[in-house]
Enzyme design. Sequence first.
Site, mmCIF file in Angstrom:
data_model
loop_
_atom_site.group_PDB
_atom_site.id
_atom_site.type_symbol
_atom_site.label_atom_id
_atom_site.label_comp_id
_atom_site.label_asym_id
_atom_site.label_seq_id
_atom_site.Cartn_x
_atom_site.Cartn_y
_atom_site.Cartn_z
ATOM 1 N N HIS A 236 0.847 -1.203 0.000
ATOM 2 C CA HIS A 236 0.000 0.000 0.000
ATOM 3 C C HIS A 236 0.883 1.254 0.000
ATOM 4 O O HIS A 236 0.676 2.175 -0.792
ATOM 5 C CB HIS A 236 -0.923 -0.001 1.219
ATOM 6 C CG HIS A 236 -1.697 1.269 1.399
ATOM 7 N ND1 HIS A 236 -3.035 1.385 1.076
ATOM 8 C CD2 HIS A 236 -1.323 2.498 1.841
ATOM 9 C CE1 HIS A 236 -3.439 2.621 1.320
ATOM 10 N NE2 HIS A 236 -2.416 3.316 1.795
ATOM 11 N N GLU A 237 1.868 1.269 0.873
ATOM 12 C CA GLU A 237 2.733 2.453 0.988
ATOM 13 C C GLU A 237 3.519 2.696 -0.296
ATOM 14 O O GLU A 237 3.573 3.807 -0.806
ATOM 15 C CB GLU A 237 3.693 2.305 2.167
ATOM 16 C CG GLU A 237 3.023 2.271 3.520
ATOM 17 C CD GLU A 237 2.020 3.397 3.704
ATOM 18 O OE1 GLU A 237 2.257 4.496 3.191
ATOM 19 O OE2 GLU A 237 0.992 3.159 4.357
ATOM 20 N N HIS B 124 1.806 4.383 -3.159
ATOM 21 C CA HIS B 124 1.689 5.846 -3.187
ATOM 22 C C HIS B 124 2.747 6.426 -4.121
ATOM 23 O O HIS B 124 2.483 7.361 -4.867
ATOM 24 C CB HIS B 124 1.897 6.434 -1.790
ATOM 25 C CG HIS B 124 0.683 6.354 -0.926
ATOM 26 N ND1 HIS B 124 -0.476 7.024 -1.230
ATOM 27 C CD2 HIS B 124 0.440 5.696 0.227
ATOM 28 C CE1 HIS B 124 -1.385 6.774 -0.291
ATOM 29 N NE2 HIS B 124 -0.846 5.960 0.603
#
Length: 808
Positions: A570-571, A574
């Site tokens: 998820h990170e 970004h």
Amino acid sequence: MRTIFAASLAAATLAGRVLAHSPVPVDADDVPVKRRKTLGFGPVHPHATFKQVRQESLAGFAPAPASVEVRDPVEVATEFVRAHLGEETGFVVRKDSYTDRATGVTHVYVRQVVNGIEVADGDINVNVKDGKVFSYGDSFYRGPAPSMYSTAVAPQPHADYCTQLEYQMDVEQTNFEQWLASAEQGEQVQLVRRQFRESVHEPLKRLHSMNCAFVDLPADMAHKSTAAALEDPRHALLQFMVAATPSEEVVQDILAKYDQHLAGMRSTFEAHLVGDLQTMVEVIDNVPDAVNPVKAKLAYIQVPEGGKTVLDLVWKFEVEMKDNWYEAAVSAKAPHRIVSVVDWASDSPFSPVPKEPVERKMATYNVFAWGINDPSVGNRSIEKETYDAIASPLGWHSLPYANDPAESDYMRATKGIKNSTTTWGNNVFAHEDWEGRNAWMYNYRPDAGESMNFNFTYEPKLTNSTDALEEAQKYINATVTQLFYTSNMVHDLYYRYGFDEVSGNFQQHNFGRGGEEGDAVIANAQDGSGYNNANFMTPPDGQNGRCRMYLWNTAMPYRDGDLEAGIVIHELSHGLSTRLTGGPANSGCLGWGESGGMGEGWGDFLATTIRSNKNYSDYAMGAWAANRPQGIRNYVYSLNETVNPSTYKTLDKPGYWGVHAIGEVWAEILWVVSQRLIAKHGYTETLFPPAPLENGTIPEGDFYRPQEYTATGEKKPLVPKHGNSLIVQLVLNGMKLQQCRPSFFDARDAIIQADQVLTGGENYCELWKGFSARGLGPDARVEGRTPWGGGIRTDDYALPKTCLEDVA
Ligand SMILES: *[C@@H]1O[C@H](CO)[C@@H](O)[C@H](O)[C@H]1NC(C)=O
Ligand SMILES: *[C@@H]1O[C@H](CO)[C@@H](O)[C@H](O)[C@H]1NC(C)=O
Ligand SMILES: *[C@@H]1O[C@H](CO)[C@@H](O)[C@H](O)[C@H]1NC(C)=O
Ligand SMILES: *[C@@H]1O[C@H](CO)[C@@H](O)[C@H](O)[C@H]1NC(C)=O
Ligand SMILES: *[C@@H]1O[C@H](CO)[C@@H](O)[C@H](O)[C@H]1NC(C)=O
Ligand SMILES: *[C@@H]1O[C@H](CO)[C@@H](O)[C@H](O)[C@H]1NC(C)=O
Ligand SMILES: *[C@@H]1O[C@H](CO)[C@@H](O)[C@H](O)[C@H]1NC(C)=O
Ligand SMILES: *[C@@H]1O[C@H](CO)[C@@H](O)[C@H](O)[C@H]1NC(C)=O
């Protein structure tokens, strides 16, 4: 006592709600929330569009006859922009424009220029293939050029902006009260009440008082500068720091010693090129609460005023602070209003193939293998350094001395390749950061020595709460190893779907393949600056991304976010979505509202797709780390509308103002769309495309459909054969096509267009069926959209006419 922007409209972290650090595990809803503070807002651009042109030219991209020379795509784009705009508007072609190797699409980024000054939010992205423009996004300013040196009057307050804020405050309050009145027994009223207060009510109020009322500002800050402000960014900068710092002490210090701070800030000047435009960047030292010198340059920004859009002259700042990395626009003339803010930090809670194969000893790692989301679903095993030869030609532990930031100038002047025996390489620098500091270069990293066998113990024992942290620190070797492994796998995977050097990926060395280098991901394990969350900072291409992973005190022993692949993915996503949307050099495109929300949603969707397997199942996000089966979102991702009822209109609900809640809806929609493609094309067990042959050809294997050729004998782009690999490809290609600050509609259209480009549109109806199933059909609408995602939405479950016959 005044507090400023204690929470954000776009609380950009892994989780929208996070737990305070508490020595005993507690349930998430019962404790006060401690959040990283962040700002994120800006004017709406009702005139911004994303349009498709010449649809017929897309079908399979029948190329121009061989006799006709295909023209330079940048020239084609420039001509298009000129014809499209008329003569009077100035612009430059940004140098981060690029041609996608796989699809052959050239993404050209154009920045508007008025009076020789950039319009910071005046962007056109033009997508060109085979000498033709097939789509573009446009947020150029269309009004008359302002007179640059008029100092007669300070600009009028942004009446529309303020009225809109007031209106929005009313709407939110009414929405919330209606929800309260209808809330059922047992609903988490307290939680929603708190979310409303922290994510909607207080930020709107502060935004309003900061920008519209000027009640709290010291007179000298609000009125000191006039014409001189155009040459001196320091007043505007201090004004911004007062708003941005999370520390009340710093606020008081700036107010008390204003002149001293002003005098202490020193400037140097750097000439930067934006396309052909030479711009002057002022680099300002000694800015209170900034961890690095602040970059400042004059720019215009579009603001609503009197029913129109006008240009406001602003200082555009890049401010790196401990927990935030802001790109802010502040009016150059007093009173210095903060017009827009993007935080490059996002929390999560929630080519050619080298001739020489790598010869050094390959590493092995004792890790949760790729596909095992977290310790609850599998055990660790010994995995090899299975680097992808295209994505990481030197493997994961090697980089040229010249590109190694920790080497001496002497070594950097040498030509060789450095082979590290630690978690240090071309894509990722992984290490502990127990002290939660900004320094990272010399932090502790596990060293496997000559054996390159990263085999470390992970045997957390049950302790009392006093010892829980120390117990977690005992397996730092294992957890840094895991973070390094997962991050490199993600680098290689995304690379193969087109997140490469020219499109702005994260690498120290770019192998001469273009793009800006010197920007591997700095990955902090067990970062001491927080608990129960994670975040990622994405500056423009050429500056290191920064990933911070935290421990979770949600269970005993503590759980370590580094070990939950979904959170790491998820990170890192970004970084992917921010660099691909609006071009590698523009990190300001996913700042707030629907676009900020999708920035969260893509990460959840990709993490969920990566962990999924052939047997369909619903998945929660962050369930292991958070120690709750439903995870850190409102719903688990599910095809079942009872289990996850999110539709486009869900965004209207209270509690859906933060980017995470918006992102959850987007991820759910994509999950439903992806299952449509899987139903049609089947499922591949590995998302990794096959390795290239010795001559550099990529074999189709069972991964790609058979290579197709154009009428003139040229290879068409390879198309992933299965539904899950195809959707990943379309999602990434869509990010490249969409414009800066996309809405749900724009991102949906870009994915459908990506399918036109890749397959000639053969999945047109499947894609629409997926989107429509969750209300995002062709006639879905939004009225009164606001910068933070507000507005009234209407779902549409219908399909385009051409898809109607096969509805049954
Ligand atoms: C690192 O390994 C490569 C082979 O992959 C080798 O060419 C290079 O000389 C090694 N560097 C050093 C300093 O030993
Ligand atoms: C891990 O291995 C142990 C012992 O072999 C086994 O009991 C356990 O079920 C495994 N855990 C998972 C999640 O597979
Ligand atoms: C890894 O370490 C464990 C425990 O020290 C040991 O039993 C195992 O043999 C090691 N495996 C490898 C591949 O080195
Ligand atoms: C926690 O356990 C350690 C020994 O493991 C002990 O020294 C310490 O006193 C305990 N603390 C509490 C608060 O029980
Ligand atoms: C980490 O590994 C090193 C050996 O590479 C070892 O000396 C050290 O004690 C380990 N650290 C911890 C906290 O286990
Ligand atoms: C899927 O389910 C089948 C039948 O229950 C089972 O044999 C298989 O191992 C499962 N596959 C995966 C990847 O879980
Ligand atoms: C959807 O979920 C609900 C609640 O868990 C369940 O009752 C229903 O049978 C499910 N529907 C389908 C089609 O699986
Ligand atoms: C590369 O090698 C493969 C298999 O040996 C062959 O089929 C293919 O035509 C070659 N491609 C080129 C461009 O030489």
